[in-house]
Design a protein around this motif. Structure first.
Motif, short mmCIF file in Angstrom:
data_model
loop_
_atom_site.label_atom_id
_atom_site.label_comp_id
_atom_site.label_asym_id
_atom_site.label_seq_id
_atom_site.Cartn_x
_atom_site.Cartn_y
_atom_site.Cartn_z
N GLY A 1 67.22 -56.53 92.06
CA GLY A 1 66.37 -55.35 92.02
C GLY A 1 66.69 -54.39 90.90
N GLY A 2 67.98 -54.28 90.53
CA GLY A 2 68.37 -53.39 89.44
C GLY A 2 68.12 -53.99 88.08
N ASP A 3 68.60 -55.23 87.87
CA ASP A 3 68.47 -55.84 86.55
C ASP A 3 67.01 -56.08 86.16
N VAL A 4 66.15 -56.34 87.15
CA VAL A 4 64.75 -56.60 86.81
C VAL A 4 64.07 -55.35 86.26
N LYS A 5 64.66 -54.18 86.50
CA LYS A 5 64.09 -52.93 86.00
C LYS A 5 64.71 -52.50 84.67
N ALA A 6 65.54 -53.34 84.07
CA ALA A 6 66.18 -53.00 82.80
C ALA A 6 65.14 -52.75 81.71
N ARG A 7 65.45 -51.83 80.81
CA ARG A 7 64.55 -51.47 79.73
C ARG A 7 65.32 -51.42 78.41
N PHE A 8 64.61 -51.72 77.32
CA PHE A 8 65.22 -51.61 75.99
C PHE A 8 64.17 -51.15 75.00
N ALA A 9 64.59 -50.33 74.04
CA ALA A 9 63.72 -49.90 72.95
C ALA A 9 64.57 -49.59 71.74
N THR A 10 63.97 -49.77 70.56
CA THR A 10 64.60 -49.32 69.32
C THR A 10 63.87 -48.06 68.87
N ASP B 1 63.80 -39.56 67.22
CA ASP B 1 63.28 -39.60 68.59
C ASP B 1 64.31 -39.06 69.58
N SER B 2 63.81 -38.60 70.72
CA SER B 2 64.66 -38.11 71.79
C SER B 2 65.00 -39.24 72.75
N VAL B 3 66.29 -39.53 72.87
CA VAL B 3 66.73 -40.54 73.84
C VAL B 3 66.39 -40.10 75.26
N ALA B 4 66.62 -38.83 75.56
CA ALA B 4 66.35 -38.32 76.90
C ALA B 4 64.88 -38.46 77.26
N ASP B 5 63.99 -38.13 76.32
CA ASP B 5 62.56 -38.24 76.60
C ASP B 5 62.16 -39.69 76.86
N TRP B 6 62.75 -40.63 76.09
CA TRP B 6 62.43 -42.04 76.30
C TRP B 6 62.88 -42.49 77.69
N VAL B 7 64.09 -42.10 78.10
CA VAL B 7 64.59 -42.50 79.43
C VAL B 7 63.68 -41.96 80.51
N ILE B 8 63.31 -40.68 80.42
CA ILE B 8 62.46 -40.08 81.43
C ILE B 8 61.10 -40.78 81.49
N SER B 9 60.60 -41.22 80.34
CA SER B 9 59.29 -41.89 80.31
C SER B 9 59.33 -43.23 81.02
N GLN B 10 60.51 -43.84 81.16
CA GLN B 10 60.63 -45.16 81.78
C GLN B 10 60.67 -45.10 83.31
N PHE C 1 70.57 -36.34 84.34
CA PHE C 1 70.78 -36.20 85.78
C PHE C 1 69.82 -35.18 86.37
N GLU C 2 69.71 -34.04 85.72
CA GLU C 2 68.81 -32.98 86.21
C GLU C 2 67.35 -33.41 86.09
N ARG C 3 66.98 -33.97 84.95
CA ARG C 3 65.57 -34.30 84.73
C ARG C 3 65.10 -35.46 85.60
N VAL C 4 65.94 -36.47 85.77
CA VAL C 4 65.54 -37.62 86.59
C VAL C 4 65.34 -37.18 88.04
N ASN C 5 66.28 -36.42 88.58
CA ASN C 5 66.16 -36.01 89.97
C ASN C 5 65.04 -35.00 90.18
N ALA C 6 64.67 -34.29 89.12
CA ALA C 6 63.54 -33.35 89.22
C ALA C 6 62.20 -34.07 89.29
N LEU C 7 62.16 -35.38 89.00
CA LEU C 7 60.90 -36.12 89.08
C LEU C 7 60.41 -36.28 90.52
N LEU D 1 68.56 -49.25 79.06
CA LEU D 1 68.62 -48.58 80.35
C LEU D 1 68.72 -49.64 81.44
N ILE D 2 69.74 -49.56 82.28
CA ILE D 2 69.90 -50.46 83.41
C ILE D 2 70.30 -49.64 84.63
N PRO D 3 69.57 -49.75 85.74
CA PRO D 3 69.98 -49.04 86.96
C PRO D 3 70.89 -49.88 87.83
#
Length: 501
Positions: free
Chosen positions: A157-166, A171-180, A239-245, A277-279
């Motif tokens: 369940g975790g690995d199947v949600k892995a994401r990668f981007a160049t 670019d903002s790393v934080a914005d990219w993570v939040i978008s995923q 941490f703050e932005r993800v949990n605020a979703l 990104l891997i959860p």
């Protein structure tokens, strides 16, 4: 020069995989308790409570936390002064063969059999290897004369949600993570940890993200002391932005989708920022040990005080008790999203392979081996039972994989409701609304707790599918949350179908 017997590594790996199958790391349990204390949203709070009860019960019962007992992953840091030998007089085997034997022994242990997940020939027959081999092995040569080992049982369940981007340097790393996050849904069974790997090459970034997941959870300490570097500042922000979703535990809403965010970095090309990104899910399972030539590792027990005050059963006083053997459409129509139900009576099980066979039979106009009219189906592939159990740990699998089967099974076979984990897609939600059914969420990562509410089990059809065969379970107060009701409303905000409200 340190001489290490490969038999010691094999035995230590087997012991470690057995141990992590039923023991959360203490830092994870403490973080989960903090999240429970802070949570005010009832469905999410109930899910976290189930995870805590499950953690205690699994440790006491020495049975798996989750029915997905994971892919065996082994990370070896081999000192340049280490020499391997075999006590049986044979030439040293490959480290892959040694790791495979450790996994094989662990997953076939008769006292705590673990579910074999690995399939060979991924583009062909996809036959299960039956012993969870091969292990996934990573080796690094380092200074010194010891062998450091990290053992991980990583569920799908975790690995199947892995994401990668160049990304571009601007670019903002934080914005990219939040978008995923919205697109990842809840199939990774939050609350857990997010691992972020930044820099290096694509494969290096992914490995950095994976390894960061096994650093100690210390977000509470970081929040107290504040950031001292860019990596720590990114951790706090995410941490703050993800949990605020508002994704929350199991995607049910609330404030605790992540317990921590980990970041590892490496130098990279000037024109890029590789980001991975891997959860890690609520069934966080890993252990470390070191071999120095003196014999196998002693895999230590956690301090029982970690679970002090956690109950040995889950109970919600205001939950609605439902008797499945007398279930009516009128009763289903009364259920509302967010409501906790305690199910008793008979339920059928089916996963991907069984669903496909059922729909293929319907397409050919042939009779089904089981009558689905007015029935509830549980998406589950249980662990093999041991003496005294009706069934082994039996938590839910991700429901979206069965979305394309919902319409034919409801329209043509009379299925009334389903149990799984995470969200449903718009097509499945519309079918549930059209046929006045329901979708119920069981807590992913609470498989041992779930199995204790299953009092009897028997195989009804497709026995050749093993854990994916159609079983009939007899339930007693099996806890679920109404996630999609008969009006087509869903508790998962990121899965709303067009025109829903």
């Amino acid at each position: 020069m340190t001489r290490i017997a490969q038999e010691d590594l094999e035995g230590s790996l087997a012991d470690a995989f057995q141990y992590v199958s039923h023991h959360h790391p203490p830092d994870f349990v403490r973080a989960l308790r903090r999240a429970f204390d802070a949570e005010t949203h009832p469905p999410a709070r109930a899910a976290i409570e189930q995870l805590l009860v499950n953690s205690r019960l699994a440790a006491l019962g020495r049975r798996p936390l989750c029915q997905d007992t994971g892919v065996g992953q082994v990370f070896l840091r081999i000192g340049c002064g280490v020499q391997f030998f075999r006590r049986d007089g044979q030439a040293p085997h490959s480290l892959q063969a040694v790791a495979d034997e450790g996994v094989r022994r662990a997953y076939r242990d008769p006292h705590n059999p673990l579910r074999a997940t690995m399939v060979a020939d991924p583009l062909g027959k996809r036959a299960n290897t039956r012993d969870n081999t091969p292990a996934v092995v990573h080796c690094e040569l380092v200074e010194g004369d010891a062998l450091e080992v990290l053992v991980v049982a990583k569920g799908g369940g975790g690995d199947v949600k892995a994401r990668f981007a160049t990304l571009n340097p601007s670019d903002s790393v934080a914005d990219w993570v939040i978008s995923q996050l919205p697109g990842m849904g809840a199939g990774w069974c939050p609350p857990g940890t997010l691992g972020i790997g930044i820099g290096g090459t694509p494969e290096q970034a992914m490995l950095l993200a994976k390894l960061s997941l096994f650093d100690p959870i210390d977000m509470d300490l970081l929040q107290a002391q504040g950031a001292t570097c860019a990596e720590e500042a990114l951790r706090l922000q995410l941490f703050e932005r993800v949990n605020a979703l508002g994704i929350g535990a199991q995607g049910l809403g609330g404030t605790a989708a992540v317990l921590d965010v980990k970041v590892r970095t490496a130098p990279c090309h000037a024109a890029t920022i590789p980001v991975a990104l891997i959860p890690n899910c609520a069934a966080t399972r890993y252990a470390r040990f070191t071999l120095d030539g003196s014999g196998p590792a002693r895999i230590g027990e956690s301090d029982p005080a970690v679970w002090d005050g956690i109950a040995d059963r889950f109970d919600v006083p205001d939950a609605l008790r439902v008797h499945l053997d007398q279930l009516t459409s009128a009763e289903v129509a009364q259920w509302r999203i967010g409501q906790t139900l305690l199910l008793s009576g008979k339920v059928l099980t089916a996963r991907d392979a069984a669903h496909k066979r059922l729909v293929d039979l319907l397409d050919r106009g042939e009779p089904l081996p089981v009558d689905l009219r007015g029935r509830v189906v549980y998406y589950v592939g249980p662990v093999d039972a041991i003496e005294g159990e009706a069934v082994g740990p039996a938590g839910p699998t991700t429901a979206t994989r069965m979305d394309r089967f919902v319409e034919p099974l409801m329209a043509c076979a009379g299925l009334v409701a389903m149990i799984g984990k995470a969200e449903r897609g718009p097509e499945a939600i519309e079918s549930i609304r059209r046929h006045q059914g329901a979708y119920l969420c069981a807590t992913g990562g609470a498989a041992y707790l779930m199995s204790r509410a299953i009092k009897a089990a028997r195989v009804l059809a497709f026995e050749d599918l093993g854990m994916e065969a159609i079983h009939e379970f007899e339930l007693a107060d099996f806890p679920v949350t109404v996630a999609v009701d008969s009006r087509g409303r869903t508790i998962h905000a990121f899965a709303q179908p067009p025109g829903s409200n």
